[in-house]
Design a protein around this motif. Structure first.
Motif, PDB file in Angstrom:
ATOM      1  N   LEU A  24       0.848  -1.186   0.000  1.00 51.80           N
ATOM      2  CA  LEU A  24       0.000   0.000   0.000  1.00 51.80           C
ATOM      3  C   LEU A  24       0.887   1.241   0.000  1.00 51.80           C
ATOM      4  O   LEU A  24       1.762   1.383   0.863  1.00 51.80           O
ATOM      5  CB  LEU A  24      -0.912   0.020   1.243  1.00 51.80           C
ATOM      6  N   SER A  25       0.679   2.108  -0.964  1.00 52.04           N
ATOM      7  CA  SER A  25       1.493   3.321  -1.056  1.00 52.04           C
ATOM      8  C   SER A  25       0.905   4.430  -0.180  1.00 52.04           C
ATOM      9  O   SER A  25      -0.290   4.436   0.133  1.00 52.04           O
ATOM     10  CB  SER A  25       1.568   3.795  -2.504  1.00 52.04           C
ATOM     11  N   LYS A  26       1.738   5.338   0.212  1.00 47.27           N
ATOM     12  CA  LYS A  26       1.315   6.445   1.070  1.00 47.27           C
ATOM     13  C   LYS A  26       0.398   7.386   0.294  1.00 47.27           C
ATOM     14  O   LYS A  26       0.599   7.657  -0.883  1.00 47.27           O
ATOM     15  CB  LYS A  26       2.546   7.200   1.570  1.00 47.27           C
ATOM     16  N   VAL A  45      -6.105   2.019   4.178  1.00 51.39           N
ATOM     17  CA  VAL A  45      -5.825   0.675   4.677  1.00 51.39           C
ATOM     18  C   VAL A  45      -7.117  -0.112   4.853  1.00 51.39           C
ATOM     19  O   VAL A  45      -7.254  -1.242   4.368  1.00 51.39           O
ATOM     20  CB  VAL A  45      -5.059   0.735   6.018  1.00 51.39           C
ATOM     21  N   THR A  46      -8.091   0.492   5.544  1.00 57.39           N
ATOM     22  CA  THR A  46      -9.337  -0.213   5.841  1.00 57.39           C
ATOM     23  C   THR A  46     -10.123  -0.543   4.569  1.00 57.39           C
ATOM     24  O   THR A  46     -10.607  -1.667   4.405  1.00 57.39           O
ATOM     25  CB  THR A  46     -10.222   0.618   6.781  1.00 57.39           C
ATOM     26  N   SER A  47     -10.259   0.421   3.671  1.00 56.21           N
ATOM     27  CA  SER A  47     -11.060   0.186   2.466  1.00 56.21           C
ATOM     28  C   SER A  47     -10.425  -0.874   1.562  1.00 56.21           C
ATOM     29  O   SER A  47     -11.128  -1.711   0.990  1.00 56.21           O
ATOM     30  CB  SER A  47     -11.240   1.495   1.686  1.00 56.21           C
ATOM     31  N   PHE A 123      -1.704  -8.817   8.203  1.00 53.20           N
ATOM     32  CA  PHE A 123      -1.560  -9.264   6.818  1.00 53.20           C
ATOM     33  C   PHE A 123      -0.205  -8.879   6.222  1.00 53.20           C
ATOM     34  O   PHE A 123      -0.012  -8.960   5.010  1.00 53.20           O
ATOM     35  CB  PHE A 123      -2.715  -8.713   5.981  1.00 53.20           C
ATOM     36  N   ALA A 124       0.727  -8.456   7.112  1.00 54.37           N
ATOM     37  CA  ALA A 124       2.113  -8.170   6.703  1.00 54.37           C
ATOM     38  C   ALA A 124       2.175  -7.275   5.472  1.00 54.37           C
ATOM     39  O   ALA A 124       2.829  -7.601   4.470  1.00 54.37           O
ATOM     40  CB  ALA A 124       2.877  -9.479   6.465  1.00 54.37           C
ATOM     41  N   ILE A 125       1.469  -6.144   5.547  1.00 49.46           N
ATOM     42  CA  ILE A 125       1.393  -5.237   4.395  1.00 49.46           C
ATOM     43  C   ILE A 125       2.481  -4.178   4.508  1.00 49.46           C
ATOM     44  O   ILE A 125       2.450  -3.340   5.415  1.00 49.46           O
ATOM     45  CB  ILE A 125       0.019  -4.554   4.323  1.00 49.46           C
TER      46      ILE A 125
END
Length: 208
Positions: A24-26, A45-47, A123-125
């Motif tokens: 996931l990018s900032k 993150v949540t969506s 989930f080790a993201i």
């Protein structure tokens, strides 16, 4: 004869979410004085993870929460349960979060932080994000400002208390002793002000 396809168990579904959300990018720009950095928002993150959870039949429920507040900093420790809706399998997960707020939103902010990092860690993201180096400096600065603001307010009230004592006693004799004794009884500066204000009102009534 075709081989029967077995449904995924809880851990296989967690692995499937990890495959879905590889990075996931900032998406958020944070600025604090001369410090500028990018972070990833709780909303992103949540969506993103939510879509994968729904696809694979997983739900995450908060089941236990404890919190404490020190000045403007609220810390929450939360236990969550991740459940496979197909098999009923579940596991308990833990996460903590902090939130800074001068009013009543500290718990909500801390819960948001807790849930965001629960998803990232479960989930080790990877995100390329390291907010801890900045958040402590920002928090220290906010706490310093709050302390200075509180001290300034108390100093202002103390001057009002002195003025009321002078009117009541005709001077400042005995003032310091009274302040010390009243503080030892657990009275705040505001309560001391209220005590003298009431005495002043009573004195004015007697004089009328």
């Amino acid at each position: 004869m075709s081989e029967e396809i077995k449904p995924l168990n809880l851990y296989q579904k967690i692995s499937a979410v990890m495959k879905d959300v590889e990075y996931l990018s900032k998406d958020d720009a944070i600025e604090f004085k001369s410090t500028k950095y990018r972070a990833i928002s709780e909303e992103k993150v949540t969506s993103t993870v939510r879509e994968s959870l729904i696809r694979h039949g997983l739900v995450i429920l908060p089941i236990e929460q404890a919190h404490k507040r020190e000045e403007t900093l609220t810390t929450v420790d939360v236990k969550y349960k991740i459940v496979d809706i197909d098999t009923g399998q579940s596991e308990i997960l833990s996460s903590s979060g902090t939130g800074v707020d001068t009013q009543d939103k500290g718990v909500g902010k801390a819960m948001t932080y807790s849930y965001k990092y629960l998803l990232l860690r479960t989930f080790a993201i990877p995100t390329g994000e390291d907010p801890d180096k900045v958040s402590s400096a920002e928090l220290d600065e906010k706490q310093r400002i709050e302390r200075e603001k509180k001290a300034a307010e108390e100093e202002k009230i103390m001057k009002q208390i002195e003025q009321k004592w002078t009117v009541l006693a005709g001077g400042l004799d005995g003032f310091d002793d009274w302040v010390d004794k009243t503080r030892k009884k657990g009275a705040s500066v505001q309560q001391m002000h209220e005590i003298l204000a009431k005495k002043l009102v009573d004195k004015n009534k007697e004089s009328a």
